[in-house]
Motif scaffolding. Structure first.
Motif, PDB file in Angstrom:
ATOM      1  N   ARG A  65      -5.676  -1.134  19.245  1.00  0.00           N
ATOM      2  CA  ARG A  65      -4.340  -0.999  18.723  1.00  0.00           C
ATOM      3  C   ARG A  65      -4.071  -1.672  17.289  1.00  0.00           C
ATOM      4  O   ARG A  65      -3.552  -1.350  16.450  1.00  0.00           O
ATOM      5  N   ARG A  66      -4.297  -3.095  17.733  1.00  0.00           N
ATOM      6  CA  ARG A  66      -3.966  -3.934  16.581  1.00  0.00           C
ATOM      7  C   ARG A  66      -4.814  -3.634  15.294  1.00  0.00           C
ATOM      8  O   ARG A  66      -4.297  -3.752  14.087  1.00  0.00           O
ATOM      9  N   ALA A  67      -5.877  -3.183  15.375  1.00  0.00           N
ATOM     10  CA  ALA A  67      -6.903  -2.831  14.386  1.00  0.00           C
ATOM     11  C   ALA A  67      -6.202  -1.696  13.431  1.00  0.00           C
ATOM     12  O   ALA A  67      -6.091  -1.509  12.313  1.00  0.00           O
ATOM     13  N   CYS A  68      -5.844  -0.702  14.465  1.00  0.00           N
ATOM     14  CA  CYS A  68      -5.219   0.488  13.953  1.00  0.00           C
ATOM     15  C   CYS A  68      -3.808   0.369  13.045  1.00  0.00           C
ATOM     16  O   CYS A  68      -3.650   0.812  12.162  1.00  0.00           O
ATOM     17  N   GLN A  69      -3.075  -0.785  13.762  1.00  0.00           N
ATOM     18  CA  GLN A  69      -1.881  -0.965  13.047  1.00  0.00           C
ATOM     19  C   GLN A  69      -2.103  -1.737  11.618  1.00  0.00           C
ATOM     20  O   GLN A  69      -1.535  -1.482  10.934  1.00  0.00           O
ATOM     21  N   GLN A  70      -3.065  -2.544  11.539  1.00  0.00           N
ATOM     22  CA  GLN A  70      -3.340  -3.086  10.443  1.00  0.00           C
ATOM     23  C   GLN A  70      -3.599  -2.055   9.223  1.00  0.00           C
ATOM     24  O   GLN A  70      -3.071  -2.259   8.221  1.00  0.00           O
ATOM     25  N   LYS A  71      -4.544  -1.017   9.820  1.00  0.00           N
ATOM     26  CA  LYS A  71      -4.740  -0.152   8.803  1.00  0.00           C
ATOM     27  C   LYS A  71      -3.646   0.920   8.440  1.00  0.00           C
ATOM     28  O   LYS A  71      -3.279   0.934   7.209  1.00  0.00           O
ATOM     29  N   MET A  72      -2.748   0.965   9.605  1.00  0.00           N
ATOM     30  CA  MET A  72      -1.623   1.725   9.221  1.00  0.00           C
ATOM     31  C   MET A  72      -0.751   1.174   8.405  1.00  0.00           C
ATOM     32  O   MET A  72      -0.134   1.652   7.350  1.00  0.00           O
ATOM     33  N   ASP A  73      -0.388  -0.276   8.307  1.00  0.00           N
ATOM     34  CA  ASP A  73       0.398  -0.989   7.629  1.00  0.00           C
ATOM     35  C   ASP A  73      -0.058  -1.039   6.358  1.00  0.00           C
ATOM     36  O   ASP A  73       0.728  -0.899   5.524  1.00  0.00           O
ATOM     37  N   ALA A 133       5.025  11.280 -13.360  1.00  0.00           N
ATOM     38  CA  ALA A 133       5.532  10.863 -12.271  1.00  0.00           C
ATOM     39  C   ALA A 133       4.844  12.102 -11.019  1.00  0.00           C
ATOM     40  O   ALA A 133       4.286  11.827 -10.072  1.00  0.00           O
ATOM     41  N   ASN A 134       4.936  13.564 -11.854  1.00  0.00           N
ATOM     42  CA  ASN A 134       4.238  14.689 -10.792  1.00  0.00           C
ATOM     43  C   ASN A 134       2.949  14.386 -10.814  1.00  0.00           C
ATOM     44  O   ASN A 134       2.332  14.715  -9.644  1.00  0.00           O
ATOM     45  N   ALA A 135       2.119  13.914 -11.758  1.00  0.00           N
ATOM     46  CA  ALA A 135       0.723  13.617 -11.438  1.00  0.00           C
ATOM     47  C   ALA A 135       0.396  13.009 -10.179  1.00  0.00           C
ATOM     48  O   ALA A 135      -0.713  12.927  -9.818  1.00  0.00           O
ATOM     49  N   MET A 136       1.312  11.856  -9.887  1.00  0.00           N
ATOM     50  CA  MET A 136       1.141  10.866  -8.702  1.00  0.00           C
ATOM     51  C   MET A 136       1.390  11.609  -7.510  1.00  0.00           C
ATOM     52  O   MET A 136       1.011  10.906  -6.393  1.00  0.00           O
ATOM     53  N   ARG A 137       2.014  12.933  -7.377  1.00  0.00           N
ATOM     54  CA  ARG A 137       2.476  13.176  -6.165  1.00  0.00           C
ATOM     55  C   ARG A 137       1.240  13.464  -5.226  1.00  0.00           C
ATOM     56  O   ARG A 137       1.231  13.473  -3.906  1.00  0.00           O
ATOM     57  N   ALA A 138       0.086  13.962  -5.628  1.00  0.00           N
ATOM     58  CA  ALA A 138      -0.751  14.295  -4.962  1.00  0.00           C
ATOM     59  C   ALA A 138      -1.516  13.282  -4.265  1.00  0.00           C
ATOM     60  O   ALA A 138      -1.736  13.247  -2.933  1.00  0.00           O
ATOM     61  N   LYS A 139      -1.590  11.915  -4.786  1.00  0.00           N
ATOM     62  CA  LYS A 139      -2.077  10.739  -4.265  1.00  0.00           C
ATOM     63  C   LYS A 139      -1.172  10.300  -3.025  1.00  0.00           C
ATOM     64  O   LYS A 139      -1.503  10.218  -1.890  1.00  0.00           O
ATOM     65  N   SER A 140       0.317  10.475  -3.485  1.00  0.00           N
ATOM     66  CA  SER A 140       0.961  10.297  -2.328  1.00  0.00           C
ATOM     67  C   SER A 140       0.996  11.194  -1.025  1.00  0.00           C
ATOM     68  O   SER A 140       1.055  10.790   0.185  1.00  0.00           O
ATOM     69  N   ALA A 141       0.510  12.491  -1.261  1.00  0.00           N
ATOM     70  CA  ALA A 141       0.493  13.251  -0.229  1.00  0.00           C
ATOM     71  C   ALA A 141      -0.585  12.809   0.752  1.00  0.00           C
ATOM     72  O   ALA A 141      -0.571  12.758   1.934  1.00  0.00           O
ATOM     73  N   GLU A 142      -1.764  12.158   0.188  1.00  0.00           N
ATOM     74  CA  GLU A 142      -2.873  11.736   0.862  1.00  0.00           C
ATOM     75  C   GLU A 142      -2.396  10.594   1.771  1.00  0.00           C
ATOM     76  O   GLU A 142      -2.863  10.731   2.834  1.00  0.00           O
ATOM     77  N   TYR A 143      -1.649   9.715   1.078  1.00  0.00           N
ATOM     78  CA  TYR A 143      -1.215   8.577   1.820  1.00  0.00           C
ATOM     79  C   TYR A 143      -0.433   9.291   3.105  1.00  0.00           C
ATOM     80  O   TYR A 143      -0.494   8.533   4.173  1.00  0.00           O
ATOM     81  N   LYS A 144       0.457  10.103   2.860  1.00  0.00           N
ATOM     82  CA  LYS A 144       1.301  10.682   3.870  1.00  0.00           C
ATOM     83  C   LYS A 144       0.389  11.244   5.076  1.00  0.00           C
ATOM     84  O   LYS A 144       0.723  10.830   6.248  1.00  0.00           O
ATOM     85  N   GLU A 184      -0.307   8.379  14.743  1.00  0.00           N
ATOM     86  CA  GLU A 184      -0.655   9.315  16.262  1.00  0.00           C
ATOM     87  C   GLU A 184      -1.420   8.406  16.781  1.00  0.00           C
ATOM     88  O   GLU A 184      -1.474   8.043  17.968  1.00  0.00           O
ATOM     89  N   GLU A 185      -2.519   8.051  15.982  1.00  0.00           N
ATOM     90  CA  GLU A 185      -3.699   7.076  16.875  1.00  0.00           C
ATOM     91  C   GLU A 185      -2.939   6.008  17.329  1.00  0.00           C
ATOM     92  O   GLU A 185      -3.270   5.443  18.267  1.00  0.00           O
ATOM     93  N   PHE A 186      -2.299   5.123  16.674  1.00  0.00           N
ATOM     94  CA  PHE A 186      -1.683   3.842  16.954  1.00  0.00           C
ATOM     95  C   PHE A 186      -0.753   4.282  18.263  1.00  0.00           C
ATOM     96  O   PHE A 186      -0.913   3.336  19.286  1.00  0.00           O
ATOM     97  N   GLN A 187       0.056   5.243  18.396  1.00  0.00           N
ATOM     98  CA  GLN A 187       0.984   5.501  19.252  1.00  0.00           C
ATOM     99  C   GLN A 187       0.023   5.927  20.584  1.00  0.00           C
ATOM    100  O   GLN A 187       0.490   5.470  21.755  1.00  0.00           O
ATOM    101  N   GLU A 188      -0.889   6.531  20.426  1.00  0.00           N
ATOM    102  CA  GLU A 188      -1.819   6.973  21.560  1.00  0.00           C
ATOM    103  C   GLU A 188      -2.541   5.855  22.311  1.00  0.00           C
ATOM    104  O   GLU A 188      -2.282   5.606  23.537  1.00  0.00           O
TER     105      GLU A 188
END
Length: 423
Positions: free
Chosen positions: A39-47, A72-83, A91-95
């Motif tokens: 759980r803690r490892a997952c939180q670190q990644k998530m954070d 700005a528009n060019a960077m949106r794709a990256k943002s979607a990946e992060y999301k 989800e993994e963390f909550q589980e």
RNA sequence: GGAGAGAUGGCAGAGUGGUCGAAUGCGGUGGUCUUGAAAACCAUUGUACCGCAAGGUACCGGGGGUUCGAAUCCCUCUCUCUCCGCCA
């Protein structure tokens, strides 16, 4: 429930301590520790992903402000990946978090070091005993026959209206009930407890806070349409007053008392245990609750035992005090003293009070904390005890104070009952 | 039960898409001043988790969604308030 960081740091000692409950918690605790680590490892990644995502959003915002929409528009794709990544990690963390907590909820409190080892009530340790068994002579009656003879309590009528275990108190029987409640409340008041009249039904959060849920769900009456539970003891609503509360040290000790009816399903009880007033589905009780600084809680436990001792002395009942063994100790308790009165006609001991220190076990579920000397928040200690439960007190009073043509009322109750004898 | 309004830090109360964990006032704490107190002034003042630390993350009733970005928009649940009805 145990605090995860405490468990993390003291697992071997805790497993050892829990053995007094005749149960080996090695496997579940190891599972909890494993889940905690993941759980803690997952939180670190998530954070970390969230931090990067937040930074990117700020950059995009800056670009828009400076009119560089294309960049700005060019960077949106990256943002979607992060999301996507952060959603997956959340989800993994909550589980993991849910599974860890679920397992943690089923680990009982660690018994105090002075709790004796043992399996059942036979191994409880008698730490005090006083009073004398009255000499009742030949024709003495058990309390259910006395209740009938003097028309004090009608069990059949209660069974007709509701069911077995719901008696109707009548006449002097009802007045005696009221007298005892007032006597107990006045004594608690004199001892500095603040009286409250709490709700007699509680929601799920409250049931969880004091530890009745999820483990003792079957003990409580559940009004499923509204998802509310009838209280099995005033401990539940009164202690939950302090749920999600941060106290100041100077507020200690917090002393509360309450009279409430108590409702218990008592599934699986049978035989002589349930005869008369010995075990009911609804009964009256005055409860005392204290919230204390961790350093003071065991002194407080002693004062609570002394308070109840005083009540039994005033009532003139023969009683003894037991220190519960590990096998008999309640799920949430670290140390419990039971008070038992001697029921002279039944010739058996009846439990009339149970006084416990839960240390931080309930406080952790309740999130009841205080600010210590350094301004840091810490969990409080919670304690409670019956002072007292009525039915078995009535049983003992009727039986022990009977003579050929009536029942003597103890002097401390005269001003409450308005009569000195039942005949 | 019917109709409507609302839920922001200890309290009051701003904020209606971009460094907002969140203005301001009150309160709390520490300090200056004072013989002491009050007043005034200065500073400070949410919780939790992760991390040795630096720092990071989450939380503006709960849950979900839209968006590069939400206290702010949408959905849903809970609770509170007002009016009507019923009622111990």
């Amino acid at each position: 429930m145990l605090e995860i960081h405490v468990l993390r740091e003291n697992a071997p000692e805790i497993i050892e301590g829990l053995k007094k409950r005749n149960h080996d918690f090695t496997a579940p605790i190891n599972e909890i520790l494993e889940l905690d680590e993941k759980r803690r490892a997952c939180q670190q990644k998530m954070d970390q992903v969230l931090a990067e995502s937040n930074a990117l959003s700020r950059d995009i915002g800056d670009l828009f402000k400076r009119g560089k929409a294309e960049e700005a528009n060019a960077m949106r794709a990256k943002s979607a990946e992060y999301k996507e990544e952060s959603h997956r990690l959340k989800e993994e963390f909550q589980e993991l978090d849910n599974r860890m907590n679920e397992a943690l909820h089923h680990v009982p409190n660690v018994p105090n070091t002075i709790v004796p080892a043992g399996n059942s009530d036979k191994d409880n340790e008698v730490v005090h005993s006083e009073g004398e068994t009255p000499n009742l002579g030949e024709n003495n009656l058990p309390h259910w026959e006395l209740a009938d003879k003097y028309d004090l309590i009608d069990f059949d009528l209660g069974a007709k209206i509701t069911g077995a275990g719901f008696p109707v108190y009548k006449g002097k029987g009802a007045k005696l009930q009221r007298a005892l409640i007032n006597f107990f409340l006045d004594e608690a008041d004199k001892a500095g407890y603040n009286e409250v009249i709490p709700p007699h039904m509680v929601n799920e959060e409250s049931g969880f806070g004091t530890g009745q849920l999820p483990d003792k769900e079957g003990q409580m009456y559940h009004a499923t349409v509204d998802n509310l539970y009838l209280i099995p003891t005033a401990e539940v609503p009164v202690t939950n007053i302090f749920r999600d509360v941060i106290l100041e040290s100077k507020q200690f000790p917090i002393k509360m008392c309450a009279y409430t009816p108590c409702f218990r399903r008592e599934a699986g009880s049978y035989g002589k245990d349930v005869r008369g007033l010995n075990r009911l589905h609804q009964f009256d009780k005055v409860e005392i609750v204290q919230i204390q600084h961790p350093d003071q809680s065991y002194d407080t436990l002693t004062t609570m035992v002394d308070h109840v001792k005083g009540l039994l002395q005033k009532l003139g009942l023969q009683f003894r005090i037991l220190r519960l063994c590990g096998g008999d100790l309640g799920f949430t308790s670290a140390l419990t003293y039971d008070m038992e009165v001697f029921s002279a006609a039944q010739e058996r001991w009846l439990e009339v009070s149970s006084i416990s220190n839960f240390e931080t076990f309930q406080a952790n579920r309740l999130k009841c904390r205080f600010r210590d000397e350094n301004g840091k928040t810490r969990l409080v200690h919670t304690l409670n005890g019956s002072a007292l439960a009525l039915p078995r007190i009535v049983a003992a009073l009727l039986e022990n104070n009977q003579d050929a043509d009536g029942i003597r009322i103890p002097e401390c109750l005269h001003k409450y009952t308005g009569f000195e004898r039942i005949d």
